[in-house]
Design an enzyme around this catalytic site. Structure first.
Site, mmCIF file in Angstrom:
data_model
loop_
_atom_site.group_PDB
_atom_site.id
_atom_site.type_symbol
_atom_site.label_atom_id
_atom_site.label_comp_id
_atom_site.label_asym_id
_atom_site.label_seq_id
_atom_site.Cartn_x
_atom_site.Cartn_y
_atom_site.Cartn_z
ATOM 1 N N ARG A 120 -28.490 -60.820 9.833
ATOM 2 C CA ARG A 120 -28.500 -62.243 10.225
ATOM 3 C C ARG A 120 -29.818 -62.905 9.804
ATOM 4 O O ARG A 120 -30.213 -63.902 10.391
ATOM 5 C CB ARG A 120 -28.294 -62.380 11.736
ATOM 6 C CG ARG A 120 -26.938 -61.876 12.239
ATOM 7 C CD ARG A 120 -25.794 -62.751 11.760
ATOM 8 N NE ARG A 120 -24.517 -62.349 12.327
ATOM 9 C CZ ARG A 120 -23.690 -61.454 11.796
ATOM 10 N NH1 ARG A 120 -24.023 -60.852 10.659
ATOM 11 N NH2 ARG A 120 -22.548 -61.147 12.371
ATOM 12 N N CYS A 160 -25.618 -45.143 -1.496
ATOM 13 C CA CYS A 160 -25.746 -44.885 -0.060
ATOM 14 C C CYS A 160 -26.574 -43.646 0.262
ATOM 15 O O CYS A 160 -26.934 -43.428 1.425
ATOM 16 C CB CYS A 160 -24.364 -44.763 0.565
ATOM 17 S SG CYS A 160 -23.369 -46.261 0.402
ATOM 18 N N GLY A 167 -20.146 -55.684 -2.227
ATOM 19 C CA GLY A 167 -19.558 -56.064 -3.504
ATOM 20 C C GLY A 167 -20.570 -55.915 -4.614
ATOM 21 O O GLY A 167 -21.754 -55.678 -4.371
ATOM 22 N N CYS A 226 -14.786 -48.160 10.458
ATOM 23 C CA CYS A 226 -15.557 -48.493 9.261
ATOM 24 C C CYS A 226 -16.994 -48.837 9.654
ATOM 25 O O CYS A 226 -17.225 -49.521 10.654
ATOM 26 C CB CYS A 226 -14.945 -49.696 8.543
ATOM 27 S SG CYS A 226 -13.199 -49.507 8.113
ATOM 28 N N CYS A 227 -17.946 -48.394 8.853
ATOM 29 C CA CYS A 227 -19.338 -48.732 9.133
ATOM 30 C C CYS A 227 -19.584 -50.206 8.837
ATOM 31 O O CYS A 227 -18.937 -50.794 7.976
ATOM 32 C CB CYS A 227 -20.282 -47.861 8.311
ATOM 33 S SG CYS A 227 -20.246 -48.203 6.539
#
Length: 441
Positions: A21, A84, A120, A214-215
């Site tokens: 955020r 990751c 993405g 889902c993470c």
């Protein structure tokens, strides 16, 4: 080239993982995690001789921008991006420097400032590094409008069910477990407990995967300090040192393209790295008590149980049914809450896994402590692909009469309480020879 010395974790630290955020920037998060790790080790930054800094989203020298806040003593700072598995790749490089005698004290730092929503591609003017993976998925099970990563791992879970008799409920049970575990972790992005029914009935993302399986995307940072035995003894850290017993990195094998969705998710590189780690350590998977496993999706945890050797091939669902992946069972998998609930800031994930396991080995984890914890296993994977697997145990270096428990130094237990650092704490760990210039940063 033969290894010259054992490697020990002497300091760990992390920020709370939060929703993306734009509340914190990467230099701030990285400074906090690094300061905490240095405080844990009881050293100043000028004792660090080399650093590897991992992140996936950012310009080329974010590592330097972050660590210069703690001093500018001209050490090598290597910026790392390995999808990751970025955090564990930084740890891998930091470990090599100590193991082969290049340095006696190194740092692995990771952070990520992410955007809300599914991941993405950020570069549309060049070849996507997962283009071959996408082509193979298109040829085998097709591509839908859902998030690409969810399709890769969701298809792997579907295939596991088809081949071995597991069900979508087994994947939901994994997510229920990890959300339940995260309630006891003050660093977790989400600390809500959900029933199995709530997990199964949350919004569908792809195939059997629901939102609660889902993470999330996350902002956060984590840091690890590694050292040689010489450094440990010189700094009286024997009592809190944790040995990095064995570590292996592997990339994809040709099985990636054998038309198996399980292999397309990188299962074979996990098998390779796990086998190498257990061979190096001279133990069996069943000797492990606690595992931090890369559960980016519940399906990946399912297919990874047998890839790591925690069960016989095709029997992951039996491990779940027997209650052997949580407290009271054979293993405790993801006591931190895992990626699903703790969060997944890509560059920090592997180092946060390490932090949790170090705290577990030390016996600091309070209500989420795994009993009789001798060996701890870490699994961190990135599509494209790379996996890093690490094995830890308590150091066997005796005790130091001069040792001061780092919980006393900082005034609280960092494994059970997530605090931000103070300016005084930052100042206390800065490299002394360059502190006069820090006002400019």
């Amino acid at each position: 080239m033969a290894p010259s010395q054992k490697v020990y974790v002497v300091g760990v630290g992390m920020t709370k993982f939060i929703k993306p955020r734009d509340l914190r920037d990467y230099p701030d998060m990285g400074r906090e995690a690094a300061t905490k790790a240095l405080l844990d080790a009881g050293i100043t930054y000028d004792k660090v001789q080399q650093a590897a800094v991992g992140y996936c989203y950012g310009d080329s020298t974010c590592g330097q921008r972050t660590l210069y806040q703690l001093g500018m003593h001209q050490i090598p700072i290597i910026n790392v991006n390995n999808n990751c598995s970025t955090g564990s790749t930084a740890l891998y490089l930091a470990r090599q420097a100590v193991e082969y005698g290049i340095a006696d004290c190194t740092m692995a730092l990771g952070f990520e400032k992410m955007e809300a929503g599914s991941l993405g591609s950020k570069f549309e003017d060049r070849t996507n590094p997962l283009d071959k993976t996408m082509s193979m998925m298109s040829e085998t099970r097709g591509i839908s409008a859902g998030p690409f990563a969810a399709q890769i791992f969701g298809n792997a879970g579907i295939e596991y069910c088809e081949k071995y008799g597991a069900t979508p409920t087994h994947m939901a049970k994994i997510a229920e477990k990890n959300h339940r575990h995260s309630a006891l972790n003050p660093y977790s992005q989400f600390r809500d407990i959900y029933t199995l029914e709530q997990v199964e009935k949350s919004n569908k993302v792809f195939g059997p995967l629901t939102k609660l399986q889902c993470c999330p995307t996350s902002d956060g940072s984590a840091c690890v300090i590694l050292a040689s035995e010489k450094f440990v003894r010189e700094n009286n850290l024997q009592d809190q040192a944790v040995e990095l017993v064995a570590q292996s990195m592997a990339t994809d094998s040709p099985k990636l393209f054998n038309e198996s969705s399980i292999e397309l998710a990188g299962a074979d590189m996990t098998r390779r790295a796990a086998a190498e780690v257990f061979a190096k350590a001279g133990i069996k998977p069943t000797d492990v008590q606690v595992v931090e496993l890369h559960d980016c999706f519940s399906a990946n945890e399912l297919i990874t149980y047998d890839a790591l050797g925690l069960c016989k091939p095709g029997e992951a669902h039996k491990l779940i049914d027997a209650g052997d992946v949580s407290y009271g069972g054979k293993y405790v998998v993801n006591p931190s809450g895992g990626l699903i609930s703790k969060g997944h800031p890509l560059g920090a994930t592997g180092l946060a896994q390490c932090s949790e396991l170090v705290w577990q080995i030390r016996g600091w984890c309070g209500e989420r402590q795994v009993p009789n914890c001798k060996y701890a296993l870490q699994h961190n994977v990135g599509l494209g692909g790379a996996v890093v697997i690490s094995l830890y145990k308590k150091a066997e270096l005796g005790s130091s009469p001069k040792y001061v428990d780092s919980r006393k130094r900082v005034g609280y237990n960092p494994a059970t309480e997530a605090r931000e650092v103070t300016e005084q704490e930052v100042e206390s760990v800065r490299a002394k020879q360059s502190s006069e210039f820090m006002a400019r940063l």
